[in-house]
Design an enzyme around this catalytic site. Structure first.
Site, mmCIF file in Angstrom:
data_model
loop_
_atom_site.group_PDB
_atom_site.id
_atom_site.type_symbol
_atom_site.label_atom_id
_atom_site.label_comp_id
_atom_site.label_asym_id
_atom_site.label_seq_id
_atom_site.Cartn_x
_atom_site.Cartn_y
_atom_site.Cartn_z
ATOM 1 N N THR A 1 -2.795 -6.636 -6.679
ATOM 2 C CA THR A 1 -2.692 -5.582 -5.667
ATOM 3 C C THR A 1 -3.008 -6.121 -4.287
ATOM 4 O OG1 THR A 1 -5.011 -4.849 -5.634
ATOM 5 C CG2 THR A 1 -3.587 -3.935 -7.365
ATOM 6 N N ASP A 2 -2.562 -5.396 -3.283
ATOM 7 C CA ASP A 2 -3.021 -5.673 -1.932
ATOM 8 C C ASP A 2 -4.501 -5.326 -1.847
ATOM 9 O OD1 ASP A 2 -2.943 -6.394 0.773
ATOM 10 O OD2 ASP A 2 -0.973 -5.478 1.043
ATOM 11 N N TRP A 3 -5.121 -5.738 -0.771
ATOM 12 C CA TRP A 3 -6.578 -5.777 -0.700
ATOM 13 C C TRP A 3 -7.201 -4.388 -0.498
ATOM 14 C CZ3 TRP A 3 -4.934 -9.824 -2.429
ATOM 15 C CH2 TRP A 3 -5.576 -11.048 -2.453
ATOM 16 N N TYR B 1 0.808 -1.217 0.000
ATOM 17 C CA TYR B 1 0.000 0.000 0.000
ATOM 18 C C TYR B 1 0.842 1.267 0.000
ATOM 19 C CZ TYR B 1 -3.769 -3.081 1.737
ATOM 20 O OH TYR B 1 -4.693 -4.071 1.895
#
Length: 581
Positions: free
Chosen positions: A300-302, A264
């Site tokens: 991607t991260d969540w 992020y």
């Protein structure tokens, strides 16, 4: 039979045939890696109150055409296998019958943070990654990852959302327990073994795909705060060590890791655009793809797109640097950056709209779908690996030899910082805190009053600050020092009776007074009471060495540079410290 359904044809031919048959809606569904829960009896969730997840399983598979899911929660092995088969059956009934790819956060240790990992539950219990680093043995990591692979395969998990190879260079950072510590060279060696253990020499039907994270290294967070949250979004390099944080990822790519997850963080003060890494073309395309040569899937991260709430958390999208953009604009920017898939999101209609408007060419979406489908074919999901055997799952998960290997690794990972009277002998009168008295009774006579004891055994956790946001409370952040009145209570016990103190280090603890006054001090990174007492009484050998230093004060932590490993002044214990018993 269509060509993509014919197992005798080459994978690339099958991919192209399937891709040619897909509608824009079906292609868009592949670009999302969302979350699912299951009912405890192994049935899919077909009704929801929206409190945890807003959509049901049929909503996501049949209506939104998603086929990649991350399972939340801890369940029995047989029930997970039954659930996996049920959702595969649901997917088989869709127009093209594209199988589901099921993923999971780590499930083989002691930490339970729904934003990052689950405790072992039915699976064999091993030390956290920090504990594997404390042992420092690539062969142990290979054996661990192979065990993970076999247990995951039995219940249907085909993607591991790990290993996590950020360097633990900021002592306050909340995510260190999932790393291999502060040493880039060791982390590189261990990630190569980890990827080989999960995937084998190449990705195939007996592999679990490794999603390595968090590119380009999430350790150097300003003030040690985590970029899941607005006050932790800044990633900084005051020590000029940016390249150092990339070293483990070079090893992961060399080992053939199938997937990569950007973090992020928003880089500040570098030549990179000051936007979160999931939107950062210079990082994903320029660095990861072109410079480092990574050809796999980038997920991607969540939760980067839609500002969805998690336990009432504000600004949950974590779209740092692009908060002002619409969901469609964020999505387009991430695709332009080189992302293939969006973690924790489920809005394929946005992709369809972007293709229809011409903002994102269909060929660009095809490039990502092609990577995602190819992995499904390589893993055998279209063929013999679509379903699992619940009986085999029940026999495999937590199997006796896996459990024994994990228990042995726990003992090896214990790190003796001061040994004093160790190893203990005889059957002393024991006073215990945070140790199961029934377990302790096998080693001595358990007494209720420390003044009546020959010896005390005290287990502690790394200190952290309580945070008001419920989701953030799972990420232990802030001060590493034992606060009053707890510190005085601990020191009073140490003054009353010789005490073996064991501190669970999910982050480096500040404990100079405890280290000075404890009869013996041991660090653990995920170990049972039996493991601790076996080492204390000389029944097992501790081999651990600290995977990071233990600072002397919070002032030293605050003065250190977050991107520089082991940078605090005059640490109580240096990186690599540990005594052999």
């Amino acid at each position: 039979m269509h060509p993509y359904q014919d197992a005798s044809r080459p994978v690339d031919e099958r991919v192209e045939d399937l891709l040619s048959r897909m509608t824009p809606e079906e292609k868009a569904g592949q670009l999302f890696h969302s979350m699912l829960m299951m009912n405890p009896d192994g049935t899919p969730v077909t009704d929801t109150d929206g409190s945890m997840l807003p959509l049901t399983t049929p909503d996501l598979i049949e209506d939104r055409r998603l086929t990649h899911f991350n399972l939340l929660g801890t369940y029995g092995a047989r029930e997970m296998a039954l659930w996996h088969n049920a959702i595969q059956e649901m997917a088989a009934g869709t127009r093209l019958g594209i199988p589901v790819s099921l993923s999971t956060d780590p499930r083989h240790a002691f930490t339970d943070n729904i934003g990052a990992s689950f405790n072992a539950g039915a699976f064999s219990a091993w030390p956290e990654a920090l504990g594997l680093a404390a042992v420092g043995d690539p062969e142990l990591v290979l054996a661990f990852a192979d065990t993970v692979r076999r247990e995951y395969l039995s219940v249907g998990f085909r993607t591991a959302l790990h290993p996590q190879i950020d360097l633990a260079t900021e002592p306050r950072w909340a995510r260190q327990s999932g790393t291999f510590g502060s040493d880039a060279k060791l982390t590189g060696e261990l990630v190569e073994a980890y990827v080989r253990g999960l995937q084998g020499e190449s990705l195939g039907k007996d592999s679990v795909a490794a999603m390595v994270k968090h590119f380009p290294g999430g350790g150097p967070q300003k003030d040690g705060e985590d970029p899941h949250f607005p006050h932790g979004k800044e990633q900084v390099y005051p020590g000029g060590m940016r390249e150092h944080h990339l070293e483990p990822f070079r090893h992961a790519i060399a080992a053939g890791c199938s997937q990569m997850m950007p973090y992020y963080g928003q880089p500040i003060g570098t030549d990179w655009e000051e936007v979160g890494f999931g939107f950062n073309q210079g990082v994903i395309t320029g660095l990861l793809r072109e410079e480092l040569g990574f050809t796999g899937i980038v997920c991607t991260d969540w939760g980067l797109l839609t500002d969805s709430s998690i336990f009432g958390e504000p600004h949950a999208a974590r779209a740092w640097g692009v908060e002002h953009l619409s969901v469609a604009e964020r999505t387009a920017k991430a695709l332009d950056a080189g992302v293939d898939q969006f973690g924790g999101e489920q809005c394929p209609e946005v992709i369809v709209e972007l293709m229809a408007s011409g903002r994102i060419p269909e060929a660009r979406v095809d490039a990502s779908v092609r990577r995602l489908l190819r992995e499904k074919f390589l893993l055998g999901l279209f063929d013999e690996r679509r379903y699992v055997d619940p009986d085999e799952a029940a026999e495999t998960v937590g199997r006796a030899d896996f459990t024994a290997a994990g228990a042995a690794a726990q003992r090896r990972s214990l790190t003796v910082l001061t040994d004093g009277p160790l190893p203990l002998s005889g059957r002393p009168k024991l006073y215990v805190e945070n140790v199961d008295p029934a377990v302790a009774a096998a080693y001595g006579e358990v007494v209720a009053d420390p003044a009546a004891a020959d010896l005390a055994v005290l287990r502690l956790r790394t200190p952290y600050e309580e945070r008001p946001n419920l989701f953030e409370s799972f990420f232990h952040s802030g001060s590493l020092a034992f606060a009053e009145p707890e510190l005085t209570r601990i020191l009073d016990l140490l003054a009353t009776v010789p005490t073996v103190v064991c501190v669970n280090l999910e982050r480096p603890a500040v404990l100079p007074e405890i280290a000075e006054r404890a009869a013996a001090l041991i660090a653990d990174f995920g170990a049972s009471d039996e493991a601790l007492l076996d080492v204390a009484f000389g029944r097992a050998r501790a081999e651990g060495r600290l995977p990071f230093e233990l600072p002397r004060s919070m002032a030293a932590v605050e003065a250190a540079r977050p991107d520089v490993p082991n940078d605090t002044a005059d640490p109580v214990f240096a990186h690599g410290h540990g005594l052999s018993l």
